[in-house]
Scaffold this motif. Structure first.
Motif, short mmCIF file in Angstrom:
data_model
loop_
_atom_site.label_atom_id
_atom_site.label_comp_id
_atom_site.label_asym_id
_atom_site.label_seq_id
_atom_site.Cartn_x
_atom_site.Cartn_y
_atom_site.Cartn_z
N LEU A 96 -0.36 6.00 4.66
CA LEU A 96 -0.64 6.48 3.29
C LEU A 96 -0.30 7.96 3.15
O LEU A 96 0.23 8.39 2.12
CB LEU A 96 -2.11 6.24 2.91
CG LEU A 96 -2.62 4.80 2.85
CD1 LEU A 96 -3.97 4.74 2.16
CD2 LEU A 96 -1.63 3.88 2.14
N THR A 125 0.99 4.00 -3.07
CA THR A 125 0.63 5.39 -2.78
C THR A 125 1.76 6.35 -3.13
O THR A 125 1.54 7.41 -3.71
CB THR A 125 0.24 5.53 -1.30
OG1 THR A 125 -0.79 4.58 -1.02
CG2 THR A 125 -0.26 6.93 -0.98
N SER A 148 0.83 -1.21 0.00
CA SER A 148 0.00 0.00 0.00
C SER A 148 0.86 1.25 0.00
O SER A 148 0.57 2.22 -0.70
CB SER A 148 -0.91 0.03 1.23
OG SER A 148 -1.78 -1.07 1.22
N ALA A 153 2.34 9.43 0.46
CA ALA A 153 1.95 10.42 -0.55
C ALA A 153 2.86 11.64 -0.48
O ALA A 153 3.28 12.18 -1.51
CB ALA A 153 0.49 10.82 -0.36
#
Ligand code: SAH
Length: 341
Positions: free
Chosen positions: A263, A204, A200, A267
């Motif tokens: 996340l 991201t 994940s 990012a």
């Protein structure tokens, strides 16, 4: 399919224990590739299948952002679009704002690709997002996508952290601490569990880097926590009820709560701006679910009760409204998206 996978995983786990992430990845690949799991007859239901309002308000969110960014043609991209319902509803709302972006779907399941093609025939499909066009801004939607991605689990044991490993013993899968892990996950009491999803984080970060470069935004909606936490959130759902996540891999959906703080960090590391997470209920209220449900009920009075119930299910804190969160990622220089101001 499920039985063949279970036998194969049992054979592997009998020889050498599997990480929770390896088990989850194999189980979900088999699960999604073989079936359409949604709806009353299936295993679980998702927000876009509850009401058309969900996808429509996301379409409105995208339209508002594009118009304020003055971006010109962009791509509508969805990760794990399920039955294609959210996309069809969002694209209808975009069309009302005279926006008709090309549609690109990132989807691995052949069965669900067929379902998506019935709803959105002009889409282009990708196995992962590396093959998406690079010449236009990306407007990405990911609803209940990240919860299906594999997590590793670590347990606090004897002053250190040990990865939980799955082995096959006496005819069943069991989870046990493996050797000490070379990781600093902070102090915790004996027996505490921490999860992390390297996949994940990587998706991201790479996606944020693409958005920073090409322009655009991503809207991630999923259930999970805004702050890093402790606990075993691996769960399996079949026929709308919780079942043992280690039993019958490939026949049930395995998920884990999404760690939005991880996340966010990923990012930012990719060079994009991050907004939220905010509660799903807050997001939908800010986007005007009250007015939209009133308009729908006025045009279909016989369905007024059903529409009110769907709205309640999506926004009420004791239903989906507060467990589910919405987080936005934007290219530097793009406006702050609606609902996140
Ligand atoms: N967004 C939809 C479906 C959520 S279920 C909805 O809200 O109804 C998860 C979706 O992600 C399914 O479409 C599944 O096939 C897809 N998926 C799961 N793992 C994936 C992966 N690694 N790459 C691409 N798609 C994946």
């Amino acid at each position: 399919m499920g039985e063949a996978l279970a036998a194969h995983l049992a054979e592997r786990a009998a020889k050498q224990p599997l990480s929770v992430a390896e088990f989850m990845e194999a189980a979900n690949a088999a699960y999604y590739s073989a079936r359409d799991p949604f709806g009353a007859q299936g295993d679980f239901i998702t927000a876009p299948e509850i009401s058309q309002m969900f996808g429509e308000l996301i379409g409105l969110w995208i339209a508002d952002l594009c118009l304020r960014a003055g971006s010109g043609p962009a791509l509508y991209v969805e990760f794990g679009p399920g039955r294609g319902t959210l996309a069809a509803d969002a694209l209808r709302a975009l069309a009302a704002a005279r926006l008709a972006p090309d549609v690109h779907f990132v989807e691995t399941s052949p069965v669900l690709r067929t379902a998506q093609a019935a709803r959105v025939p002009d889409a282009t499909w990708h196995a992962d997002f590396s093959t998406l066009p690079r010449d236009r801004p990306l407007l990405v939607v990911a609803n209940e996508f990240f919860d299906a991605l594999p997590v590793r689990q670590f347990v606090r044991h004897g002053g250190g952290w040990h990865e939980l490993m799955i082995s096959w013993e006496d005819g069943r899968f069991v989870r046990r601490p493996g050797p000490a892990a070379d990781l600093s996950l902070g102090p915790a009491r004996e027996g505490a569990i921490r999860e992390m999803s390297p996949v994940s984080g990587q998706i991201t970060r790479d996606l944020a880097a693409r958005i920073a470069k090409q322009g655009g935004a991503a809207l991630v909606i999923d259930y999970g926590h805004a702050e890093p936490g402790l606990g075993d959130t691996l769960q399996a759902v079949a026929r709308h009820g919780f079942v043992d996540p280690l039993e019958a891999p490939g026949t049930r959906d395995l998920t884990a709560h999404v760690d939005f703080s991880a996340l966010r960090a990923a990012a930012k590391a990719g060079g994009a701006a991050v907004h939220g997470p905010i509660l799903q209920g807050t997001f939908l209220e800010a986007m005007g679910i009250g007015a939209r449900s009133a308009a729908l009920a006025a045009s279909a009075p016989a369905r007024a009760e059903e529409i009110a119930a769907a709205r309640e299910r999506l926004v009420a804190p004791e239903a989906m409204g507060s467990l589910f969160k919405a987080m936005a990622i934007t290219a530097p220089g793009w406006p702050v998206p609606a609902a996140f101001q």
